[in-house]
Design a protein around this motif. Sequence first.
Motif, PDB file in Angstrom:
ATOM      1  N   GLY A   1     -37.094 150.494   6.742  1.00 17.95           N
ATOM      2  CA  GLY A   1     -37.026 149.885   8.073  1.00 17.95           C
ATOM      3  C   GLY A   1     -38.264 149.099   8.448  1.00 17.95           C
TER       4      GLY A   1
ATOM      5  N   ASP B   1     -43.909 143.149  10.363  1.00 23.02           N
ATOM      6  CA  ASP B   1     -44.727 144.360  10.509  1.00 23.02           C
ATOM      7  C   ASP B   1     -45.908 144.318   9.543  1.00 23.02           C
TER       8      ASP B   1
ATOM      9  N   LYS C   1     -40.223 145.605   8.683  1.00 24.14           N
ATOM     10  CA  LYS C   1     -39.978 144.164   8.761  1.00 24.14           C
ATOM     11  C   LYS C   1     -41.128 143.418   8.101  1.00 24.14           C
TER      12      LYS C   1
ATOM     13  N   ARG D   1     -38.304 148.007   1.138  1.00 25.44           N
ATOM     14  CA  ARG D   1     -38.814 147.643   2.469  1.00 25.44           C
ATOM     15  C   ARG D   1     -37.716 147.828   3.507  1.00 25.44           C
ATOM     16  N   ASN D   2     -36.514 147.385   3.193  1.00 25.36           N
ATOM     17  CA  ASN D   2     -35.405 147.516   4.135  1.00 25.36           C
ATOM     18  C   ASN D   2     -34.976 148.966   4.311  1.00 25.36           C
ATOM     19  N   GLU D   3     -34.979 149.739   3.230  1.00 21.02           N
ATOM     20  CA  GLU D   3     -34.636 151.165   3.339  1.00 21.02           C
ATOM     21  C   GLU D   3     -35.600 151.898   4.266  1.00 21.02           C
TER      22      GLU D   3
ATOM     23  N   TYR E   1     -45.493 151.442   1.007  1.00 17.15           N
ATOM     24  CA  TYR E   1     -44.121 151.935   0.966  1.00 17.15           C
ATOM     25  C   TYR E   1     -44.043 153.395   0.506  1.00 17.15           C
TER      26      TYR E   1
END
Length: 73
Positions: A25, A30, A27, A21-23, A64
């Motif tokens: 971007g 979101d 949130k 999720r962080n890779e 994702y």
Amino acid sequence: MKTSEKTREKLRLAGKLYQIRNELGIKQSDLQKEGIISQSHLSKIENAEINVSAIMLNILAKRYGKNISYFFE
């Protein structure tokens, strides 16, 4: 499966969910705005406080851009 094995697997899966999720971007907010999952529920999953259901894991994997098998590699 022993409890310690279950805990390790839960932590590993939670970490992969957080990492991808962080890779990407994305949130937590979101995903809540998109109506996929509440921010608080996702936080609990990513912190390994609760288990993720197979259905939710599949929904998140699709969002994702991953196959669900990615989370078990």
